[in-house]
Design a protein around this motif. Structure first.
Motif, PDB file in Angstrom:
ATOM      1  N   TYR A  64      -5.138 -52.083  41.903  1.00  0.00           N
ATOM      2  CA  TYR A  64      -4.988 -50.814  41.189  1.00  0.00           C
ATOM      3  C   TYR A  64      -3.791 -50.888  40.248  1.00  0.00           C
ATOM      4  CZ  TYR A  64      -4.698 -45.678  40.613  1.00  0.00           C
ATOM      5  OH  TYR A  64      -4.659 -44.398  40.114  1.00  0.00           O
ATOM      6  N   MET A  65      -2.682 -51.389  40.759  1.00  0.00           N
ATOM      7  CA  MET A  65      -1.475 -51.470  39.942  1.00  0.00           C
ATOM      8  C   MET A  65      -1.652 -52.443  38.778  1.00  0.00           C
ATOM      9  SD  MET A  65       0.440 -49.211  41.260  1.00  0.00           S
ATOM     10  CE  MET A  65       1.907 -49.559  40.280  1.00  0.00           C
ATOM     11  N   PRO A  99       4.871 -37.219  35.426  1.00  0.00           N
ATOM     12  CA  PRO A  99       3.972 -38.336  35.754  1.00  0.00           C
ATOM     13  C   PRO A  99       3.322 -38.200  37.124  1.00  0.00           C
ATOM     14  CG  PRO A  99       5.953 -39.162  34.710  1.00  0.00           C
ATOM     15  CD  PRO A  99       6.180 -37.696  34.941  1.00  0.00           C
ATOM     16  N   ALA A 100       4.058 -37.674  38.092  1.00  0.00           N
ATOM     17  CA  ALA A 100       3.518 -37.569  39.453  1.00  0.00           C
ATOM     18  C   ALA A 100       2.296 -36.667  39.527  1.00  0.00           C
ATOM     19  CB  ALA A 100       4.598 -37.045  40.405  1.00  0.00           C
ATOM     20  N   SER A 128      -3.284 -40.486  42.426  1.00  0.00           N
ATOM     21  CA  SER A 128      -4.336 -41.140  43.205  1.00  0.00           C
ATOM     22  C   SER A 128      -3.791 -42.296  44.026  1.00  0.00           C
ATOM     23  CB  SER A 128      -5.444 -41.633  42.278  1.00  0.00           C
ATOM     24  OG  SER A 128      -6.443 -42.334  43.007  1.00  0.00           O
ATOM     25  N   ILE A 129      -3.046 -43.204  43.381  1.00  0.00           N
ATOM     26  CA  ILE A 129      -2.517 -44.354  44.111  1.00  0.00           C
ATOM     27  C   ILE A 129      -1.413 -43.923  45.073  1.00  0.00           C
ATOM     28  CG2 ILE A 129      -0.888 -44.974  42.277  1.00  0.00           C
ATOM     29  CD1 ILE A 129      -2.724 -47.368  44.690  1.00  0.00           C
ATOM     30  N   ALA A 130      -0.633 -42.927  44.703  1.00  0.00           N
ATOM     31  CA  ALA A 130       0.419 -42.436  45.613  1.00  0.00           C
ATOM     32  C   ALA A 130      -0.196 -41.893  46.890  1.00  0.00           C
ATOM     33  CB  ALA A 130       1.255 -41.370  44.915  1.00  0.00           C
ATOM     34  N   ALA A 136       3.865 -46.499  39.968  1.00  0.00           N
ATOM     35  CA  ALA A 136       2.863 -45.966  39.048  1.00  0.00           C
ATOM     36  C   ALA A 136       3.485 -44.943  38.107  1.00  0.00           C
ATOM     37  CB  ALA A 136       1.705 -45.340  39.828  1.00  0.00           C
ATOM     38  N   ALA A 137       4.366 -44.102  38.630  1.00  0.00           N
ATOM     39  CA  ALA A 137       5.028 -43.095  37.796  1.00  0.00           C
ATOM     40  C   ALA A 137       5.860 -43.764  36.706  1.00  0.00           C
ATOM     41  CB  ALA A 137       5.902 -42.195  38.659  1.00  0.00           C
TER      42      ALA A 137
END
Length: 609
Positions: A176-177, A224-225, A232-234, A249-250
Motif C-alpha cells: 500500500y505504501m 491529511p489524516a 484507510s491505511i492508518a 502516509a500523512a
C-alpha cells in the motif's frame, strides 16, 4: 414489458466487427473442429490476459489475482508515462495480429465465441487508439480528456486503495505504501497529458474544468489524516497491530501528493481562458469519426448517431405515455411528466433525511430490496450466486462530481463482495419511489448478480469471466429491471412501478441527449432540460449530462443493450425447449459478449423448428 421501436432486429444487432466474424459463426452443420487449435487459442488468450495484468497491476488486485507468482503486482500501478501508454497501444496491435494468425475457422463453438469476442475488443480499442487524445485506463473512463470530474488518477485512487487493495499483513501494508508513494508521479503524468492534448486543441469544456478543480482542491486541502488515502491505511494497519503507517502516509500526502495536486490545479486553471462551452466532441480533431468509433465500441452495433437519436425519441414518447397513465391513477394529473414526478418526489414519505442517519436508512432500504427480490429469482434463474453483494455510499470527498452511482464487481475467489456505490451527497436526489429499480438494476438480478454468477462459472476461462462489453453489461442491468417487474416486485408498489418506467425513460433520453450533444450540436443547457423532463431534479440531470460529455457514447449502451436482449427473448420464446431460466442461462453463460455474438448464441440454443 417489452419496449417497441421502429428499428428491426437485424439493424439493431448489426456488429462492428469485420464481415468475416459474422460469416465465420457456426451454422446448423458443424464445421471440422481441431481440438489442438482450440487449445492454442486458449493458451494465446491466457498469455495475453497475463500480460494485461502485468501492464495494469491494479486489475490483478481488483480480481484478487495479485498473489503467489503475481504477488509483486500488489505494490505497483500501471505505467502511465507517454512511453507506457505507447507500449499499451502497441500491445493491442500485437495481440490482434496474434489472434488473426490463429484464425477463426476450425474452432469449436466455445473457442469460436472467445475468438469473436477477443477480436471485437481489440478492434474497438485499436480504432479508438488512433485518436491520439483518447484516454482510457485505470481511473480513466474512456474519453477524450485526461482529467475531468470523473477521470484522472485523483478520482479513483483513494477508492481503489481503500476498497480493493487488501491490508491483512505487513507485506500488504508495505505494498500500500509503495503504491501511495507512486501517486504523485501518476498525477503528474495526467498533468503532462492534459498539456499535451491542449497543445493539439483538445481541452475539456470550462464547466468540466471547474468541477474538476473543485474536487482537486477538496482533495488537496484539509488535514491529511482525514483523507481516504491516509485514513484507510492508518485504520487497517492498526487493526492488524501495525503502527506508524498512518503517520508515514500523512507525510507522503502532505508533501509529494499535495504538491502534485497543486501542479495539476495550476495546469487546469491555466486552460480556463482557452476552454469553451460546447459540450460535444464534434469540435475536436476528427471529432465526428471519434464519436462514431465510441458509439460502435459501447453499443456493439453499427447504428449511426441519427438512428440512435430517432430510436431514443420514440422510446421516450412511449414511456412518457405509460407514466402519464400511472401518475393519473395516483392522483397526479396536472403538469408535465417532470412536474408530476417532482411532486411525487416531494410527497410525504418519499424523502430520506439529508443526514448521516438518513443516509444509513436509505442504504438499509436498498439492501432490503435485494433481500426481497432474491426470494423470487429462482422462478426464472436456475442458478443464484453464492457470493454476497451490497450497496454502499460513494466516498464523500469525491461525491461532488461523481455520477449517481457505479458498480464494483466482486472477486473471482469471493474474497470481496460485489459493491454498488451510490452518491448520497444529497438524499433529495433519491426519493423512495426511485430506489427499488435502482436496487434491481445495480444489485439483483442486475450487475452484481450477473457478475457473481460469471465468476462462479467454472466453465468460463478467466479471460472470459473478466471481459467487459458495455452494451451487454449495461443492457443486462436495464433488462434486470424488466425482469423484476415481471416477477411482480411492483405489484404492491405502484409508486415503485412509476420509478421503474421513469428509469427506462431516463435511459431512453440518454440516447437523445448523448447523440444530441456529440452529433447534432446541442448545448449543455438543452441537453440538461431534455433529460430533466424524465427526472425530478435539475441537479441530477446536470451531473448526468456532464458525465456524457466526458464519456461519449457510453450512455447509449444501456437502452440499446436492453432492447436487444428483450427482443432476442421475444424472438425465441415460442421455439421448442424455451424457458425463461434456460434463456437466462444462455445469455449469462458466456460472460459479457458483443450483441452480435449474443444473437448467434441465443439462436443456436433455441433453433427454429
Amino acid at each position: 414489458m417489452t419496449m417497441t421501436a421502429s428499428f428491426d432486429r437485424r439493424q439493431l444487432l448489426a456488429g462492428i466487427g469485420t464481415a468475416a466474424v459474422a460469416a465465420g459463426l457456426p451454422s446448423g452443420a458443424a464445421a471440422f473442429v481441431a481440438p489442438d487449435k482450440d487449445a492454442r487459442l486458449d493458451a494465446l488468450l491466457m498469455r495475453q490476459f497475463e500480460a494485461g495484468l502485468v501492464e495494469d497491476p491494479t486489475g490483478a488486485t481488483s480480481l484478487a489475482l495479485d498473489t503467489g507468482a503475481r504477488a509483486a503486482l500488489r505494490s505497483r500501478f500501471p505505467d502511465w508515462s507517454a512511453a507506457g501508454r505507447a507500449a499499451k497501444a502497441k500491445r493491442v496491435d500485437r495481440n490482434l495480429a496474434e489472434l488473426r494468425a490463429i484464425g477463426r475457422s476450425g474452432l469449436g463453438d466455445q473457442a469460436g465465441l472467445a475468438w469473436d469476442c477477443a477480436e471485437f475488443d481489440l478492434l474497438a480499442r485499436q480504432r479508438l487508439n488512433r485518436f491520439r487524445y483518447h484516454t482510457g485506463g485505470f481511473c480513466h473512463r474512456p474519453g477524450p480528456y485526461a482529467v475531468t470530474q470523473l477521470g484522472g488518477f485523483y478520482t479513483g485512487v483513494g477508492t481503489f486503495l481503500d476498497s480493493q487493495h487488501p491490508v491483512k499483513t505487513r507485506a500488504d501494508a508495505d505494498a500500500y505504501m509503495a503504491r501511495l508513494a507512486a501517486v504523485p508521479a501518476l498525477i503528474d503524468a495526467d498533468t503532462a497529458l492534459v498539456k499535451k492534448n491542449a497543445a493539439a486543441g483538445v481541452i475539456a469544456p470550462r464547466f468540466i474544468l471547474d468541477k474538476a478543480l473543485q474536487q482537486l482542491a477538496r482533495l488537496r486541502d484539509g488535514e491529511p489524516a482525514s483523507k481516504t488515502l491516509v485514513s484507510s491505511i492508518a485504520r487497517r494497519s492498526g487493526e492488524i497491530g501495525l503502527s506508524g503507517y498512518g503517520d508515514r502516509a500523512a507525510a507522503i500526502f502532505a508533501g509529494p501528493i499535495r504538491a502534485a495536486l497543486t501542479r495539476q490545479i495550476e495546469a487546469l486553471t491555466a486552460l480556463l481562458p482557452r476552454a469553451g462551452d460546447a459540450p460535444g466532441v464534434s469540435g475536436l480533431p476528427e471529432g465526428e469519426a471519434y464519436y462514431a468509433a465510441a458509439l460502435a465500441q459501447h453499443t456493439t452495433t453499427t447504428m449511426t448517431a441519427d438512428e440512435i437519436h430517432r430510436l431514443g425519441l420514440e422510446q421516450v414518447a412511449d414511456l412518457n405515455a405509460r407514466m402519464d397513465t400511472l401518475l393519473k391513477a395516483q392522483g397526479y394529473r396536472d403538469g408535465s411528466i417532470r412536474d408530476r414526478l417532482a411532486a411525487l418526489g416531494n410527497a410525504p414519505g418519499q424523502a430520506f433525511a439529508n443526514t448521516d442517519e438518513g443516509r444509513a436508512e436509505l442504504l438499509a432500504y436498498l439492501n432490503g430490496r435485494l433481500v426481497a427480490v432474491r426470494e423470487r429469482l429462482p422462478r426464472v434463474f436456475s442458478r443464484l450466486p453464492k457470493a454476497p453483494y451490497e450497496i454502499r455510499r460513494v466516498p464523500p470527498e469525491i461525491e461532488i462530481g461523481a455520477p449517481g452511482g457505479s458498480a464494483q464487481a466482486g472477486t473471482p475467489d469471493g474474497s470481496r463482495p460485489g459493491i454498488f456505490f451510490i452518491n448520497l451527497r444529497d438524499t433529495g436526489e433519491w426519493p423512495r419511489y426511485t430506489l427499488p429499480t435502482l436496487a434491481y438494476h445495480e444489485g439483483a438480478p442486475g450487475h452484481l448478480f450477473e457478475g457473481a454468477l460469471k465468476y462462479e462459472d467454472a466453465g468460463l476461462p478467466i479471460y472470459r469471466q473478466t471481459a467487459s462489453v458495455t452494451a451487454y453489461g449495461e443492457g443486462w442491468g436495464l433488462y434486470a429491471e424488466q425482469v423484476a417487474d415481471e416477477l411482480g416486485m411492483y405489484d404492491d408498489d405502484p409508486l415503485g412501478k412509476i420509478g421503474y418506467l421513469a428509469s427506462f425513460a431516463f435511459r431512453a433520453a440518454r440516447l437523445v441527449v448523448d447523440t444530441g450533444m456529440h452529433a447534432k450540436g446541442w448545448s449543455r443547457d438543452k441537453a440538461v432540460e431534455y433529460l430533466a423532463a424524465t427526472s425530478s431534479k435539475i441537479s441530477a440531470a446536470q451531473t448526468e449530462i456532464d458525465r456524457y460529455i466526458v464519456y461519449p457514447g457510453q450512455a447509449c449502451a444501456y437502452k440499446i443493450g436492453q432492447i436487444a436482449i428483450s427482443r432476442l427473448r421475444d424472438e425465441v420464446a415460442s421455439r421448442p425447449g424455451f424457458t425463461q431460466a434456460k434463456f437466462h442461462d444462455t445469455v449469462l453463460g458466456a460472460g459479457r459478449v458483443p450483441l452480435t455474438v449474443l444473437e448467434w448464441r441465443v439462436g443456436a440454443a433455441f433453433p427454429a423448428a
